[in-house]
Design a protein around this motif. Structure first.
Motif, PDB file in Angstrom:
ATOM      1  N   ALA A  84       0.840  -1.243   0.004  1.00 20.09           N
ATOM      2  CA  ALA A  84      -0.060  -0.171   0.121  1.00 20.09           C
ATOM      3  C   ALA A  84       0.970   1.329   0.193  1.00 20.09           C
ATOM      4  CB  ALA A  84      -0.965  -0.121   1.186  1.00 20.09           C
ATOM      5  N   THR A  85       1.820   1.494   0.912  1.00 20.44           N
ATOM      6  CA  THR A  85       2.748   2.254   0.711  1.00 20.44           C
ATOM      7  C   THR A  85       3.467   2.552  -0.374  1.00 20.44           C
ATOM      8  OG1 THR A  85       3.123   2.290   3.267  1.00 20.44           O
ATOM      9  CG2 THR A  85       4.898   3.408   2.110  1.00 20.44           C
ATOM     10  N   THR A  86       3.952   1.684  -1.253  1.00 23.38           N
ATOM     11  CA  THR A  86       4.653   1.775  -2.389  1.00 23.38           C
ATOM     12  C   THR A  86       3.628   2.242  -3.516  1.00 23.38           C
ATOM     13  OG1 THR A  86       6.268   0.049  -1.838  1.00 23.38           O
ATOM     14  CG2 THR A  86       6.194   0.850  -4.176  1.00 23.38           C
ATOM     15  N   VAL A  87       2.492   1.627  -3.466  1.00 25.38           N
ATOM     16  CA  VAL A  87       1.466   2.294  -4.430  1.00 25.38           C
ATOM     17  C   VAL A  87       1.168   3.607  -4.105  1.00 25.38           C
ATOM     18  CG1 VAL A  87      -1.129   1.830  -4.863  1.00 25.38           C
ATOM     19  CG2 VAL A  87       0.279  -0.073  -4.786  1.00 25.38           C
ATOM     20  N   ALA A 111       0.032  -5.701  -6.005  1.00 25.79           N
ATOM     21  CA  ALA A 111      -0.696  -4.788  -6.958  1.00 25.79           C
ATOM     22  C   ALA A 111       0.031  -4.517  -8.115  1.00 25.79           C
ATOM     23  CB  ALA A 111      -0.598  -3.472  -6.047  1.00 25.79           C
ATOM     24  N   LEU A 112      -0.780  -3.980  -8.962  1.00 26.56           N
ATOM     25  CA  LEU A 112      -0.463  -3.803 -10.644  1.00 26.56           C
ATOM     26  C   LEU A 112      -0.438  -2.419 -10.627  1.00 26.56           C
ATOM     27  CD1 LEU A 112      -1.861  -6.635 -12.570  1.00 26.56           C
ATOM     28  CD2 LEU A 112       0.585  -6.526 -11.800  1.00 26.56           C
ATOM     29  N   VAL A 113       0.753  -1.685 -11.289  1.00 28.47           N
ATOM     30  CA  VAL A 113       1.001  -0.243 -11.234  1.00 28.47           C
ATOM     31  C   VAL A 113       1.198  -0.094 -13.074  1.00 28.47           C
ATOM     32  CG1 VAL A 113       1.811   1.893 -10.478  1.00 28.47           C
ATOM     33  CG2 VAL A 113       1.343   0.060  -8.979  1.00 28.47           C
ATOM     34  N   LYS A 114       0.844   1.162 -13.467  1.00 22.85           N
ATOM     35  CA  LYS A 114       1.455   1.791 -14.727  1.00 22.85           C
ATOM     36  C   LYS A 114       2.180   2.921 -14.442  1.00 22.85           C
ATOM     37  CE  LYS A 114      -1.116   0.759 -18.320  1.00 22.85           C
ATOM     38  NZ  LYS A 114      -1.625   0.479 -19.275  1.00 22.85           N
ATOM     39  N   ASP A 115       3.600   2.965 -14.855  1.00 23.34           N
ATOM     40  CA  ASP A 115       4.374   4.090 -14.534  1.00 23.34           C
ATOM     41  C   ASP A 115       3.838   5.286 -15.548  1.00 23.34           C
ATOM     42  OD1 ASP A 115       5.355   3.921 -17.121  1.00 23.34           O
ATOM     43  OD2 ASP A 115       7.336   2.650 -16.460  1.00 23.34           O
ATOM     44  N   PRO A 116       4.356   6.466 -15.337  1.00 20.80           N
ATOM     45  CA  PRO A 116       3.937   7.762 -16.193  1.00 20.80           C
ATOM     46  C   PRO A 116       4.316   7.400 -17.816  1.00 20.80           C
ATOM     47  CG  PRO A 116       4.899   8.365 -14.146  1.00 20.80           C
ATOM     48  CD  PRO A 116       5.437   6.888 -14.274  1.00 20.80           C
ATOM     49  N   VAL A 117       5.249   6.591 -18.191  1.00 17.09           N
ATOM     50  CA  VAL A 117       5.524   6.261 -19.566  1.00 17.09           C
ATOM     51  C   VAL A 117       4.754   5.151 -20.112  1.00 17.09           C
ATOM     52  CG1 VAL A 117       7.980   7.428 -19.173  1.00 17.09           C
ATOM     53  CG2 VAL A 117       7.648   4.895 -19.179  1.00 17.09           C
ATOM     54  N   GLY A 118       3.862   4.643 -19.282  1.00 14.26           N
ATOM     55  CA  GLY A 118       3.033   3.660 -19.702  1.00 14.26           C
ATOM     56  C   GLY A 118       3.225   2.102 -19.481  1.00 14.26           C
ATOM     57  N   ALA A 119       4.361   1.761 -18.769  1.00 16.49           N
ATOM     58  CA  ALA A 119       4.959   0.563 -18.906  1.00 16.49           C
ATOM     59  C   ALA A 119       4.298  -0.013 -17.471  1.00 16.49           C
ATOM     60  CB  ALA A 119       6.455   0.649 -18.540  1.00 16.49           C
ATOM     61  N   GLN A 120       3.867  -1.374 -17.406  1.00 15.62           N
ATOM     62  CA  GLN A 120       3.001  -1.782 -16.162  1.00 15.62           C
ATOM     63  C   GLN A 120       4.062  -2.739 -15.450  1.00 15.62           C
ATOM     64  OE1 GLN A 120      -1.073  -3.385 -16.831  1.00 15.62           O
ATOM     65  NE2 GLN A 120      -0.132  -5.032 -15.910  1.00 15.62           N
TER      66      GLN A 120
END
Length: 256
Positions: A84-87, A111-120
């Motif tokens: 949660a903290t990393t998200v 969790a799954l995240v997408k970075d600002p350049v679009g990489a998941q």
């Protein structure tokens, strides 16, 4: 062998998995290419299948039920002490949550995240499943690198989220390559700036004894392989499995 039986430090690539339309075909291919053995999960777990080298988990494959899916890729999960903290840090740095923090039974939290350049990418806090239990050895994960047309934004994001150090050794000449290092100095991967790239994605590199022989096995098993080539860190081959999933293999000269 580099055997792992405990969780990795924050920011370390801790796990990889792949969702594909045909699990049996995938096992046939990856078994032929890497000699993996498989532990097929039960139906209630979506047949989430562990890929094994000498009895140790190195990756997972699962069938995807999204009939509209046309592109497939190896997902990389970075270790974290607190999902949660990393998200929250990722969102503050411009990232987008794809799958919010969730428990995976007693195995861990993700969790799954997408970075600002679009990489998941994924996040993994291991409990009963620490993640990859063999790395930097033949037929196991060696490293992950992000290829993107916008390396500046990517560098700022990952440094903010994981406190990575950023540096380049200049070995790749004029190529835009940045090493990502944990606060203890350990290299976990890199960012490749490629102006010709049309999207951003994390790549997966497996270590092999012989890149040429592995490329030949991949082609014989129904995949495709570009001609292997030499670079300063060793010999590589770019491969796609029968579903078009890209990955790379590198000969032992590589260091992870």
């Amino acid at each position: 062998m580099t055997k792992l039986d405990s969780t990795q430090p924050n920011g370390t690539p801790a796990w990889i998995d792949l969702g594909i339309p045909d699990l049996d075909r995938a096992m046939e291919f990856y078994g032929a290419v890497f000699g993996w053995e498989f532990d097929v999960g039960p139906e209630e777990m979506g047949r989430y299948t562990m890929c094994l080298v000498e009895g140790r988990e190195v990756a997972a494959i699962m069938p995807t039920h999204d009939e509209s899916a046309t592109e497939f890729w190896w997902n990389v999960y970075f270790a974290t002490d607190d999902v949660a903290t990393t998200v929250s840090k990722a969102e503050a740095a411009g990232g987008q949550v794809v799958v919010p923090p969730m428990d995976v039974m007693d195995k861990g939290r993700m969790a799954l995240v997408k970075d600002p350049v679009g990489a998941q990418f994924g996040l993994w806090h291991g409990q009963n499943h620490v993640g990859t239990r063999l790395v930097n050895e033949p037929n196991a994960l060696l490293r992950n690198d992000l290829v993107t047309p916008d390396p500046g934004a990517a560098r700022a994001f990952y440094a903010s989220v994981f406190d990575f150090g950023l540096d380049s050794d200049g070995y790749l000449g004029d190529d835009d390559f940045t090493f990502l290092r944990r606060p203890d100095g350990h290299e976990i991967g890199g960012i490749v700036g490629d102006p010709a790239a049309t999207s951003s994605a994390w790549g997966t590199l497996f270590m092999v004894d012989d890149a040429d022989a592995t490329a030949q096995r991949a082609s014989a098993a129904g995949g495709t392989a570009a001609a292997p080539y030499d670079m300063v860190y060793g010999r590589m081959a770019e491969i796609r499995d029968p579903f078009g999933t890209p990955f790379s293999v590198g000969a032992p000269k590589f260091g992870g």
